[in-house]
Write a protein that holds these residues in place. Structure first.
Motif, PDB file in Angstrom:
ATOM      1  N   ALA A   1      33.842  -5.836 -27.151  1.00 22.65           N
ATOM      2  CA  ALA A   1      35.013  -5.399 -27.889  1.00 22.65           C
ATOM      3  C   ALA A   1      35.987  -6.563 -27.964  1.00 22.65           C
ATOM      4  O   ALA A   1      35.860  -7.535 -27.234  1.00 22.65           O
ATOM      5  CB  ALA A   1      35.656  -4.196 -27.196  1.00 22.65           C
ATOM      6  N   ALA A   2      36.982  -6.451 -28.893  1.00 17.40           N
ATOM      7  CA  ALA A   2      37.867  -7.576 -29.186  1.00 17.40           C
ATOM      8  C   ALA A   2      38.374  -8.236 -27.927  1.00 17.40           C
ATOM      9  O   ALA A   2      38.849  -7.581 -27.013  1.00 17.40           O
ATOM     10  CB  ALA A   2      39.044  -7.079 -30.018  1.00 17.40           C
ATOM     11  N   GLY A   3      38.254  -9.562 -27.902  1.00 15.51           N
ATOM     12  CA  GLY A   3      38.764 -10.335 -26.789  1.00 15.51           C
ATOM     13  C   GLY A   3      37.706 -10.691 -25.777  1.00 15.51           C
ATOM     14  O   GLY A   3      37.946 -11.524 -24.905  1.00 15.51           O
ATOM     15  N   ALA A   4      36.511 -10.084 -25.848  1.00 13.25           N
ATOM     16  CA  ALA A   4      35.462 -10.378 -24.888  1.00 13.25           C
ATOM     17  C   ALA A   4      34.841 -11.728 -25.201  1.00 13.25           C
ATOM     18  O   ALA A   4      34.922 -12.226 -26.306  1.00 13.25           O
ATOM     19  CB  ALA A   4      34.389  -9.290 -24.927  1.00 13.25           C
ATOM     20  N   ALA A   5      34.171 -12.318 -24.238  1.00 11.55           N
ATOM     21  CA  ALA A   5      33.507 -13.592 -24.454  1.00 11.55           C
ATOM     22  C   ALA A   5      32.366 -13.415 -25.434  1.00 11.55           C
ATOM     23  O   ALA A   5      31.756 -12.356 -25.501  1.00 11.55           O
ATOM     24  CB  ALA A   5      32.980 -14.131 -23.119  1.00 11.55           C
ATOM     25  N   LEU A   6      32.054 -14.478 -26.188  1.00 18.01           N
ATOM     26  CA  LEU A   6      31.038 -14.372 -27.216  1.00 18.01           C
ATOM     27  C   LEU A   6      29.662 -14.145 -26.626  1.00 18.01           C
ATOM     28  O   LEU A   6      28.862 -13.390 -27.143  1.00 18.01           O
ATOM     29  CB  LEU A   6      31.039 -15.650 -28.070  1.00 18.01           C
ATOM     30  CG  LEU A   6      30.113 -15.645 -29.276  1.00 18.01           C
ATOM     31  CD1 LEU A   6      30.467 -14.490 -30.195  1.00 18.01           C
ATOM     32  CD2 LEU A   6      30.209 -16.962 -30.000  1.00 18.01           C
ATOM     33  N   ALA A   7      29.360 -14.802 -25.521  1.00 19.69           N
ATOM     34  CA  ALA A   7      28.053 -14.615 -24.901  1.00 19.69           C
ATOM     35  C   ALA A   7      27.942 -13.193 -24.384  1.00 19.69           C
ATOM     36  O   ALA A   7      28.867 -12.653 -23.801  1.00 19.69           O
ATOM     37  CB  ALA A   7      27.880 -15.604 -23.749  1.00 19.69           C
ATOM     38  N   ALA A   8      26.787 -12.554 -24.617  1.00 14.88           N
ATOM     39  CA  ALA A   8      26.602 -11.170 -24.219  1.00 14.88           C
ATOM     40  C   ALA A   8      25.518 -11.077 -23.164  1.00 14.88           C
ATOM     41  O   ALA A   8      24.564 -11.845 -23.158  1.00 14.88           O
ATOM     42  CB  ALA A   8      26.221 -10.313 -25.421  1.00 14.88           C
ATOM     43  N   PRO A   9      25.635 -10.134 -22.221  1.00 12.33           N
ATOM     44  CA  PRO A   9      24.628  -9.990 -21.181  1.00 12.33           C
ATOM     45  C   PRO A   9      23.365  -9.349 -21.718  1.00 12.33           C
ATOM     46  O   PRO A   9      23.352  -8.751 -22.790  1.00 12.33           O
ATOM     47  CB  PRO A   9      25.335  -9.062 -20.177  1.00 12.33           C
ATOM     48  CG  PRO A   9      26.240  -8.224 -21.024  1.00 12.33           C
ATOM     49  CD  PRO A   9      26.725  -9.158 -22.101  1.00 12.33           C
ATOM     50  N   ALA A  10      22.279  -9.468 -20.962  1.00  7.67           N
ATOM     51  CA  ALA A  10      21.040  -8.809 -21.336  1.00  7.67           C
ATOM     52  C   ALA A  10      21.182  -7.310 -21.126  1.00  7.67           C
ATOM     53  O   ALA A  10      21.890  -6.865 -20.225  1.00  7.67           O
ATOM     54  CB  ALA A  10      19.898  -9.364 -20.501  1.00  7.67           C
ATOM     55  N   PHE A  11      20.511  -6.521 -21.971  1.00  9.61           N
ATOM     56  CA  PHE A  11      20.617  -5.069 -21.903  1.00  9.61           C
ATOM     57  C   PHE A  11      19.279  -4.467 -21.504  1.00  9.61           C
ATOM     58  O   PHE A  11      18.232  -4.837 -22.032  1.00  9.61           O
ATOM     59  CB  PHE A  11      21.026  -4.498 -23.276  1.00  9.61           C
ATOM     60  CG  PHE A  11      22.479  -4.626 -23.574  1.00  9.61           C
ATOM     61  CD1 PHE A  11      23.316  -3.535 -23.491  1.00  9.61           C
ATOM     62  CD2 PHE A  11      23.013  -5.856 -23.932  1.00  9.61           C
ATOM     63  CE1 PHE A  11      24.666  -3.654 -23.775  1.00  9.61           C
ATOM     64  CE2 PHE A  11      24.362  -5.986 -24.213  1.00  9.61           C
ATOM     65  CZ  PHE A  11      25.189  -4.877 -24.131  1.00  9.61           C
ATOM     66  N   ALA A  12      19.321  -3.535 -20.566  1.00 12.19           N
ATOM     67  CA  ALA A  12      18.111  -2.812 -20.205  1.00 12.19           C
ATOM     68  C   ALA A  12      17.752  -1.822 -21.298  1.00 12.19           C
ATOM     69  O   ALA A  12      16.587  -1.526 -21.534  1.00 12.19           O
ATOM     70  CB  ALA A  12      18.318  -2.080 -18.881  1.00 12.19           C
ATOM     71  N   GLN A  13      18.754  -1.286 -21.966  1.00 14.44           N
ATOM     72  CA  GLN A  13      18.556  -0.348 -23.055  1.00 14.44           C
ATOM     73  C   GLN A  13      19.278  -0.868 -24.291  1.00 14.44           C
ATOM     74  O   GLN A  13      20.303  -1.524 -24.179  1.00 14.44           O
ATOM     75  CB  GLN A  13      19.094   1.031 -22.678  1.00 14.44           C
ATOM     76  CG  GLN A  13      18.346   1.677 -21.517  1.00 14.44           C
ATOM     77  CD  GLN A  13      19.023   2.966 -21.087  1.00 14.44           C
ATOM     78  OE1 GLN A  13      20.161   2.941 -20.625  1.00 14.44           O
ATOM     79  NE2 GLN A  13      18.330   4.077 -21.240  1.00 14.44           N
ATOM     80  N   THR A  14      18.740  -0.566 -25.450  1.00 14.37           N
ATOM     81  CA  THR A  14      19.377  -0.993 -26.684  1.00 14.37           C
ATOM     82  C   THR A  14      19.671   0.209 -27.565  1.00 14.37           C
ATOM     83  O   THR A  14      19.070   1.267 -27.429  1.00 14.37           O
ATOM     84  CB  THR A  14      18.482  -1.972 -27.460  1.00 14.37           C
ATOM     85  OG1 THR A  14      17.220  -1.351 -27.706  1.00 14.37           O
ATOM     86  CG2 THR A  14      18.293  -3.270 -26.691  1.00 14.37           C
ATOM     87  N   ARG A  15      20.609   0.013 -28.472  1.00 10.92           N
ATOM     88  CA  ARG A  15      21.053   1.072 -29.367  1.00 10.92           C
ATOM     89  C   ARG A  15      20.503   0.819 -30.761  1.00 10.92           C
ATOM     90  O   ARG A  15      20.711  -0.258 -31.325  1.00 10.92           O
ATOM     91  CB  ARG A  15      22.576   1.074 -29.381  1.00 10.92           C
ATOM     92  CG  ARG A  15      23.209   2.072 -30.330  1.00 10.92           C
ATOM     93  CD  ARG A  15      24.719   1.942 -30.259  1.00 10.92           C
ATOM     94  NE  ARG A  15      25.378   2.918 -31.115  1.00 10.92           N
ATOM     95  CZ  ARG A  15      26.697   3.024 -31.226  1.00 10.92           C
ATOM     96  NH1 ARG A  15      27.475   2.217 -30.521  1.00 10.92           N
ATOM     97  NH2 ARG A  15      27.226   3.937 -32.010  1.00 10.92           N
ATOM     98  N   PRO A  16      19.792   1.779 -31.359  1.00  5.25           N
ATOM     99  CA  PRO A  16      19.256   1.570 -32.706  1.00  5.25           C
ATOM    100  C   PRO A  16      20.361   1.587 -33.761  1.00  5.25           C
ATOM    101  O   PRO A  16      21.130   2.536 -33.847  1.00  5.25           O
ATOM    102  CB  PRO A  16      18.286   2.741 -32.896  1.00  5.25           C
ATOM    103  CG  PRO A  16      18.804   3.800 -31.975  1.00  5.25           C
ATOM    104  CD  PRO A  16      19.395   3.079 -30.798  1.00  5.25           C
ATOM    105  N   ILE A  17      20.424   0.515 -34.552  1.00  9.80           N
ATOM    106  CA  ILE A  17      21.427   0.374 -35.609  1.00  9.80           C
ATOM    107  C   ILE A  17      20.714  -0.071 -36.882  1.00  9.80           C
ATOM    108  O   ILE A  17      19.809  -0.908 -36.840  1.00  9.80           O
ATOM    109  CB  ILE A  17      22.511  -0.654 -35.219  1.00  9.80           C
ATOM    110  CG1 ILE A  17      23.293  -0.177 -33.999  1.00  9.80           C
ATOM    111  CG2 ILE A  17      23.452  -0.931 -36.391  1.00  9.80           C
ATOM    112  CD1 ILE A  17      24.097   1.096 -34.218  1.00  9.80           C
ATOM    113  N   SER A  18      21.130   0.481 -38.008  1.00 11.81           N
ATOM    114  CA  SER A  18      20.503   0.135 -39.283  1.00 11.81           C
ATOM    115  C   SER A  18      21.480  -0.597 -40.186  1.00 11.81           C
ATOM    116  O   SER A  18      22.681  -0.327 -40.180  1.00 11.81           O
ATOM    117  CB  SER A  18      20.014   1.407 -39.993  1.00 11.81           C
ATOM    118  OG  SER A  18      21.102   2.276 -40.261  1.00 11.81           O
TER     119      SER A  18
END
Length: 367
Positions: free
Chosen positions: A21-38
């Motif tokens: 979300a706004a203000g977070a660092a650009l690098a993102a952690p690895a996710f055990a689960q993912t969210r389906p987005i189209s």
């Protein structure tokens, strides 16, 4: 399809934190689960719009917790409507499509601008005697009434002093317009440069492009759009998607040849088609030429100029691209910079991009 909800184990609060979300660092952690987005593209997958597929293949979305599905579109207007109707979570749509649909009252907003010139203009054969606007008089100009650029032909004519009463306007089918120019059934066509130039070039036909932007008749090109309810309810998703798409765009800017190989692997039919690889390379280069703009250079990738949007609304109204009963549009409602500007290129990187796209910029009068 409707926007999918996160799995039960992935709470909304955890999603917003993890997705950036706004203000977070650009690098993102690895996710055990993912969210389906189209996400829907504006048209068939090609070199001008395929960057979400690059990011999908390289894991740019998965590392942000997104399992992305990319679908082809059937034109920007239809693609924007599909997002508004919840068939897709987000879309990559040319600005003209978003503008028309928002004027109809559809609840959409652009999260980021990727291309800053839709490359509206006239296309003529390389040996055409048409060199200046007045040369169109006495000539036959082909156009597709439902095409994105068609309403703006009259605006260009008015701005450059073309007397349209002396021009024969010939309505053509979208599937035949390039062929009509190739066969000299018309002297010129109205066109989106990144679409029509590659088609003719792949057939061995050399052309010249006359850009309307030189006369101030211009619109933004590709933008990332979402429903306003998605933006309000799920800013973390919006930020993650914008970051993933813009990281993908930057990769294609820095590594155009490697990016095309990813495209050919993901869409082998492109490489198998006659002229397919060259078509993809050319459409990529032309689209990338429109990404080198002060907005992105000075403010970061994805940034939209609100004053320029105001001018584009005015242009669309004058050109008759909006219905008489269109909803009044506010520039700030068309696009937000809330999610833009987090990814930036250095001066040296922009210089390298300029060198790479210079031949394509020259083809459409941008250099």
């Amino acid at each position: 399809m409707s926007a999918a909800r996160p799995p039960a184990a992935l709470t909304r609060r955890r999603w917003l934190q993890a997705a950036g979300a706004a203000g977070a660092a650009l690098a993102a952690p690895a996710f055990a689960q993912t969210r389906p987005i189209s996400i829907t593209l504006p048209w068939v997958v090609n070199g001008s719009n395929y960057w979400p597929m690059v990011g999908k293949e390289l894991g740019f979305f998965r590392k942000r917790g997104i399992d992305l599905t990319v679908s082809r579109g059937n034109g920007s207007v239809a693609a924007a409507q599909a997002v508004a109707n919840k068939q897709f979570d987000l879309g990559v749509v040319f600005f003209g499509g978003t503008l028309v649909n928002m004027a109809r009252g559809l609840p959409l907003q652009a999260l980021a601008t990727v291309g800053y010139d839709s490359l509206m203009g006239n296309l003529v054969l390389a040996d055409s005697p048409i060199r200046s606007p007045k040369d169109f008089e006495g000539k036959r100009v082909g156009t597709v009434a439902t095409s994105a650029e068609s309403p703006y032909w009259a605006a260009y004519a008015a701005k450059t002093g073309i007397d349209l009463s002396k021009v024969t306007r010939q309505q053509l089918d979208a599937r035949l317009i390039e062929r009509a120019l190739m066969d000299r059934q018309v002297d010129a066509i109205t066109a989106i440069g990144s679409s029509s130039i590659p088609v003719l070039d792949s057939l061995g036909v050399k052309t010249r492009f006359i850009p309307w932007s030189a006369a101030g008749i211009e619109l933004y090109a590709a933008q990332v759009i979402a429903r306003t309810e998605t933006i309000q309810a799920d800013p973390g998703l919006c930020q993650a998607m914008v970051d993933g798409i813009l990281e993908s765009v930057v990769y294609t800017l820095k590594k155009p040849e490697e990016s095309l190989e990813i495209l050919f692997k993901a869409q082998p039919e492109i490489a198998l088609a006659k002229g397919g690889k060259e078509n993809a390379r050319l459409s990529q280069g032309l689209a990338q030429a429109t990404m080198v703009a002060p907005e992105a250079i000075e403010h970061g990738m994805g940034y939209s100029s609100i004053p320029k949007l105001a001018g584009m609304i005015s242009l669309a109204a004058r050109a008759g691209a909006l219905r008489a009963d269109a909803k009044p549009l506010v520039p700030e409602d068309l696009a937000t910079n809330r999610f833009a500007g987090r990814i930036r290129l250095s001066t040296a990187e922009w210089d390298a991009v300029r060198r790479n796209v210079a031949p394509y910029a020259k083809m459409v009068g941008m250099a």
